[in-house]
Design a protein around this motif. Sequence first.
Motif: not given
Length: 223
Positions: A172-176, A192-195, A200-202
């Motif tokens: 879970s990559l926290v975009e902010e 790329d990560v999401q696909d 990709v999370v908030t």
Amino acid sequence: MTAEIDWNAEMARVRTARAVRTRVGPGRNPAVVVVDFQVAFTRHAEIGPGTARSLASTAQLLDAARAVGIPVIHLVMVLDDLGDRMLAQRVRSSLTEGCLRGDPRTAIDPAVGAQPGDHVVEKTVASGFFRTRLEGLLAELEVDEIVLAGTSTSGCVRATAVDAAYRSLRVSLVEECCDDFRPLSEQASLWDVQDRFGDVVTLTETLDRFAAGAPGHRAGATA
């Protein structure tokens, strides 16, 4: 003749696709992994205002994790010799030149500094998994998901996300909470990560998730 790509349209398409791409979903035992938020990478000539925002967001994320006992792991690049770097960084000028052991620039930025109970893992290349103790530490902590923050999104964060996915960890990559002074590379990497590799999370949904003591973030729709 191949039509020229409209990069503005492509960027809009990618952002839309990322928003609706199916999520892998969370694990039951997350750890927050902060990648290379060291002075060498947070205080240099090319940073923009996004760096300070990412650090402030990461500080919130770490406070929330620690409050509910979620492990915090800091990855730091520390080199005993500049020759320890991968070939491309030895050939080209690189910010990693500030990562020799003993150089004050190897320190974690005070905005997100390690606290008692946090773990610090040294590394010598982009990925946090390459010849480090990270994989063993995650196994010891029974972690099945890494919640990623750090810099750069397109470099060390992405490399760590990819290697985590290869180990069937949830990502879970926290975009902010991620920073990159290469905006085009960052957007491509987020897609790329999401696909391919994770989610990709908030920051808001992650803070809410931690506060609720729930393991999950809401799954997205299928693209």
